[in-house]
Enzyme design. Structure first.
Site, PDB file in Angstrom:
ATOM      1  N   GLU A  33      -5.736   3.722  -3.113  1.00  0.00           N
ATOM      2  CA  GLU A  33      -4.874   2.633  -3.622  1.00  0.00           C
ATOM      3  C   GLU A  33      -3.735   2.702  -4.297  1.00  0.00           C
ATOM      4  O   GLU A  33      -3.009   1.884  -4.481  1.00  0.00           O
ATOM      5  CB  GLU A  33      -6.334   1.766  -4.253  1.00  0.00           C
ATOM      6  CG  GLU A  33      -7.110   1.114  -3.389  1.00  0.00           C
ATOM      7  CD  GLU A  33      -6.785   0.022  -2.277  1.00  0.00           C
ATOM      8  OE1 GLU A  33      -5.476  -0.179  -2.526  1.00  0.00           O
ATOM      9  OE2 GLU A  33      -7.259   0.144  -1.318  1.00  0.00           O
ATOM     10  N   THR A 304      13.623  -0.774  -7.923  1.00  0.00           N
ATOM     11  CA  THR A 304      13.405  -1.964  -7.974  1.00  0.00           C
ATOM     12  C   THR A 304      14.140  -3.046  -8.896  1.00  0.00           C
ATOM     13  O   THR A 304      14.986  -4.108  -8.521  1.00  0.00           O
ATOM     14  CB  THR A 304      11.921  -2.314  -8.546  1.00  0.00           C
ATOM     15  OG1 THR A 304      11.097  -1.549  -7.590  1.00  0.00           O
ATOM     16  CG2 THR A 304      11.543  -3.731  -8.420  1.00  0.00           C
TER      17      THR A 304
END
Length: 352
Positions: A33, A304
């Site tokens: 994850e 980002t």
């Protein structure tokens, strides 16, 4: 049929087979994850196998050095994930007696774990009824129910979680969540084929012509530009080529990674200004000027929230430069492959 039943039927035919599916090892599920945050499954799968091979247990990960972890993570980006992963492994060993937390609240205390990741681990490893809500789930559920709340906000998470808690299969929450994520990823894509969707008859977005409008995304800030000028200085000593590196510190990007000595400017430097600044930088840090540089092609590296514009200035020196600070480290050039560097530095190295 209910949402859960339809998803289960679809998942039987189209669900993905993944190495972290169908297991109940919370360490490996957690590892997958964290790796898959901001990472495509195709890329993340290779990193998952590397980490499992290098650190088969949480104890092995906790005992590793941060540099080992960052080196193995190299190329995945968002390096705070790797540092948080390492810190959380040490927390489990030191504060949890080496036992992975087995409830949602305990998992949520791990550094770098948010509500989505805690729900994923709790459901996949311990079969607890906590729905997962990632970008794919937001897209599918917002279209199915016509929800226009901007996603990636606390308000949206609470709204979607409240809805899905009523729908989740409490006997198999792991299968429900896997089906939910896969459906959003494989069927309810950004540009979906609604003719093949088992929910087409009840989809609010399809009925109201809003498939392309949902989910609603909050406005993003425009990335800021930064200009990096790296100095690739190298020399031969005892027949071995050496170079200088420094380790990034503080709270900036790429903390803990190595790079060539860096001059950062607040705007792009023209040729004359670059030579002036380069001479000053080298005189201040290494007590000598170098004016004979080979300039790399310009590199553009997109993060980002930042756009990095980089140039590498290469110079061959007659001997090791005398650094005026301890921040710079001389290493054999071939050793650079054994230390963690950013993807930008790695891209440059591949051109040599």
């Amino acid at each position: 049929m209910s949402l859960s039943q339809k998803l289960d039927t679809w998942y039987t035919d189209f669900g993905r087979t993944l190495p972290w599916r169908g297991i109940d090892d919370p360490y490996r599920i957690w590892l997958s994850e964290i790796i898959l945050q901001q990472t495509r499954i195709e890329q993340g799968r290779d990193y998952y196998h590397r980490f499992v091979e290098a650190f088969p247990t949480v104890s092995d990960l906790a005992a590793a050095s941060e540099e080992q972890v960052l080196r193995l993570w190299q190329g995945l980006g968002y390096y705070s994930r790797a540092r948080n992963l390492h810190a959380a492994a040490q927390y489990i060993m030191n504060e949890c007696n080496g036992v992975f937390p087995s409830d949602y609240e305990g998992v949520l205390k791990l550094k770098g774990v948010g509500r989505y990741t805690a729900a994923a681990i709790a459901s996949f490893a311990f079969r607890l009824p906590h729905p997962v809500i990632d970008g794919n789930v937001y897209r599918f559920i917002s279209r199915l129910y016509g929800i226009a709340t901007p996603i990636a906000t606390d308000a949206a998470y609470n709204e979607f979680e409240s809805l899905l808690i009523k729908q989740i299969d409490r006997k198999r929450p792991d299968r429900f969540n896997a089906a939910l994520m896969d459906f959003g990823s494989l069927q309810c894509k950004p540009v979906p084929d609604c003719t093949q969707c088992p929910f087409s008859a009840e989809c609010n977005a399809l009925r109201t012509g809003r498939v392309a409008m949902l989910p609603v995304k909050a406005a993003k800030n425009k990335p800021t530009d930064r200009w990096f000028y790296y100095f690739h200085l190298h020399w031969r000593s005892n027949g071995v080529e050496h170079t200088l590196v420094e380790q990034r510190e503080g709270k900036d990007i790429w903390r803990g990674l190595y790079q060539f000595p860096l001059l950062e400017a607040d705007k792009e430097l023209n040729d004359k200004r670059l030579m002036e600044e380069a001479t000053r930088f080298l005189r201040e840090n290494f007590q000598f000027p170098v004016t004979d540089f080979r300039l790399s092609p310009p590199f553009r590296h997109q993060l980002t929230h930042r756009t990095i514009h980089a140039l590498f200035l290469e110079a061959e020196l007659p001997s090791e430069p005398a650094s005026t600070t301890e921040k710079y480290r001389a290493i054999p050039f071939l050793e650079i492959k054994n230390i963690p560097v950013s993807r930008l530095i790695d891209r440059y190295l591949q051109t040599l």
